[in-house]
Scaffold this motif. Structure first.
Motif, PDB file in Angstrom:
ATOM      1  N   CYS A 125       0.770  -1.080   0.115  1.00 18.42           N
ATOM      2  CA  CYS A 125       0.015  -0.042   0.127  1.00 18.42           C
ATOM      3  C   CYS A 125       0.855   1.031   0.041  1.00 18.42           C
ATOM      4  O   CYS A 125       1.775   1.339   0.514  1.00 18.42           O
ATOM      5  N   CYS A 141      -0.510   3.574  10.113  1.00 20.33           N
ATOM      6  CA  CYS A 141      -1.796   3.241   9.670  1.00 20.33           C
ATOM      7  C   CYS A 141      -1.939   2.093  10.306  1.00 20.33           C
ATOM      8  O   CYS A 141      -1.300   1.351  10.879  1.00 20.33           O
ATOM      9  N   CYS A 149      -7.086   3.285   8.745  1.00 18.73           N
ATOM     10  CA  CYS A 149      -6.586   3.312   7.221  1.00 18.73           C
ATOM     11  C   CYS A 149      -6.972   4.329   6.402  1.00 18.73           C
ATOM     12  O   CYS A 149      -8.074   4.998   6.532  1.00 18.73           O
ATOM     13  N   CYS A 158      -8.065  -3.350   6.885  1.00 14.66           N
ATOM     14  CA  CYS A 158      -7.041  -2.736   5.905  1.00 14.66           C
ATOM     15  C   CYS A 158      -7.154  -3.403   4.601  1.00 14.66           C
ATOM     16  O   CYS A 158      -7.279  -4.681   4.353  1.00 14.66           O
TER      17      CYS A 158
HETATM   18  S1  SF4 Z   1      -4.637   0.067   6.916  1.00 22.05           S
HETATM   19 FE1  SF4 Z   1      -5.201   1.393   5.019  1.00 22.05          FE
HETATM   20  S2  SF4 Z   1      -3.589   2.738   4.686  1.00 22.05           S
HETATM   21 FE2  SF4 Z   1      -2.385   1.113   5.914  1.00 22.05          FE
HETATM   22  S3  SF4 Z   1      -1.749  -0.293   4.622  1.00 22.05           S
HETATM   23 FE3  SF4 Z   1      -3.883  -0.956   4.904  1.00 22.05          FE
HETATM   24  S4  SF4 Z   1      -4.839  -0.039   3.092  1.00 22.05           S
HETATM   25 FE4  SF4 Z   1      -2.989   0.972   3.174  1.00 22.05          FE
END
Ligand code: SF4
Ligand SMILES: Cc1cc2nc3c(=O)[nH]c(=O)nc-3n(C[C@H](O)[C@H](O)[C@H](O)COP(=O)(O)OP(=O)(O)OC[C@H]3O[C@@H](n4cnc5c(N)ncnc54)[C@H](O)[C@@H]3O)c2cc1C
Length: 333
Positions: A125, A141, A149, A158
């Protein structure tokens, strides 16, 4: 320059049993490392900080290879991506697998990176694959050190993306994997290894080593891997389509199509598969063209592109039917 943490113990066991014992002794403080092309960058960015790193490189049985196209081929998890790329038998009979392997990163990294490591690649990500200071500046995050997120702030989960090139084709082919851990050995269908969760993305049990991948016997299937990325020289997939079609003459008797790079696991293009199964498909035939146009369009809905990889999410989603159609057409050639 990003550096590895200064304090961790590096273990180099000689057998699977020894490695499993070390992992059991140190529990969640330990991680296995194969080629290290994913784990070491993650350690440098402090996304993963094992106190005990257990190298699999000295375990001979994990480098083994057996079988043939008639019976199916078993590759030890430590088989490097370069070995797969340059294997004449795999190129002849499992071309979609070698296409996927040779599209991964660069020749130097493919000399180090392994099929086991690729099948267990951490999800990715844009908000996660950054150094510690960058992540700290946004208060981290949910996937590591934080609570929210940033891609979907109201989401309880996530959405990090499964970005391995081998997963879509290995799962579409119905390959199996063997895992060995403190509770013994088990062999499962590769697609059962994955979970729809960006953090806890596999069903691998604590301490389990993926010891081998079993490619099925060549029995009337044709397969393709199609990858979308910004640079053809090297880049992670923002879409990776694995397609396997089984034929009786020109009639599709069974199919499996997986959409990688667009969710936390390689998503099944189920409706597309349903529409082409039982149909007669011929290259250059008008009825086939029309069927493929409508069937491939059904891959739009399950493609869960979000704003957490390269390229705009809406464009990646629109590209999914195009790449699914191309992958199916490859199987008709
Ligand atoms: S929690 Fe959200 S921002 Fe963090 S890695 Fe996962 S998808 Fe990405
Ligand atoms: C610049 C760059 C570009 C890249 N491009 C791509 C790309 O285009 N496509 C792509 O798919 N990948 C890409 N990668 C990621 C990576 O190089 C490959 O996925 C590689 O195959 C990982 O294999 P490895 O052996 O190095 O894994 P490692 O880093 O050793 O391990 C990866 C993970 O799997 C676990 N693990 C490894 N082997 C086992 C095992 N046998 N049993 C249990 N756990 C295990 C480790 O604990 C770790 O969590 C890229 C990496 C870099 C740095």
């Amino acid at each position: 320059m990003l550096r590895l943490p200064t304090q961790f113990t590096y273990h180099r066991p000689k057998t699977v049993a020894e490695a499993v014992k070390i992992a059991a002794d140190h529990g969640p403080d330990s991680m296995y490392v194969a080629g290290g092309t994913d784990l070491y960058p993650n350690m440098k960015r402090r996304q993963q900080q094992p106190k005990h790193v257990i190298s699999l490189v000295g375990i001979e049985e994990l480098h083994a290879r057996s079988g043939d196209a008639k019976s199916g081929i078993t590759l030890g998890a430590m088989t490097t991506l370069s070995e797969i790329e340059h294997d004449a038998e795999l190129n002849e009979n499992y071309g979609a697998v070698t296409t996927a392997a040779e599209s991964i990163s660069t020749p130097l990294l493919r000399n180090m990176g392994t099929i086991g490591g690729n099948l267990l690649l951490d999800t990715r990500c844009n908000y996660y694959d950054q150094n510690y200071e960058w992540r700290e500046s946004i208060n981290f995050c949910m996937k590591c050190d934080g609570e929210i997120c940033w891609v979907a702030p109201s989401s309880p989960r996530c959405w990090a993306v499964q970005s391995s090139d081998s997963v879509p084709i290995v799962t579409a082919l119905g390959a199996e994997v063997t895992l060995v851990g403190p509770e013994g050995e088990r062999r499962i269908v590769a697609s059962d290894l994955y979970k729809d969760d960006g953090i806890d993305y596999t069903h691998k049990k604590p301490g389990e080593i993926l010891t081998s991948v079993h490619l099925p016997a060549v029995n009337g299937w044709r397969a393709s891997y199609r990858k979308l990325r910004r640079r053809d020289s090297f880049d992670f997939p923002v879409l990776g389509i694995g397609a396997a079609l089984w034929f009786d003459g020109d009639t599709v008797t069974r199919a499996d199509i997986r959409i990688g790079g667009a969710g936390s696991y390689a998503i099944e293009a189920a409706k597309t598969v349903e529409m082409i199964t039982g149909q007669t498909l011929k290259k250059g035939d008008a009825a086939t063209d029309e069927l493929l146009r409508t069937a491939a369009q059904e891959a739009f809905k399950p493609t869960r592109a979000m704003d957490n990889t390269d390229h705009e999410a809406s464009w990646r989603k629109k590209m999914a039917p195009i790449f699914v159609r191309r992958a199916i057409e490859d199987c008709l050639a």
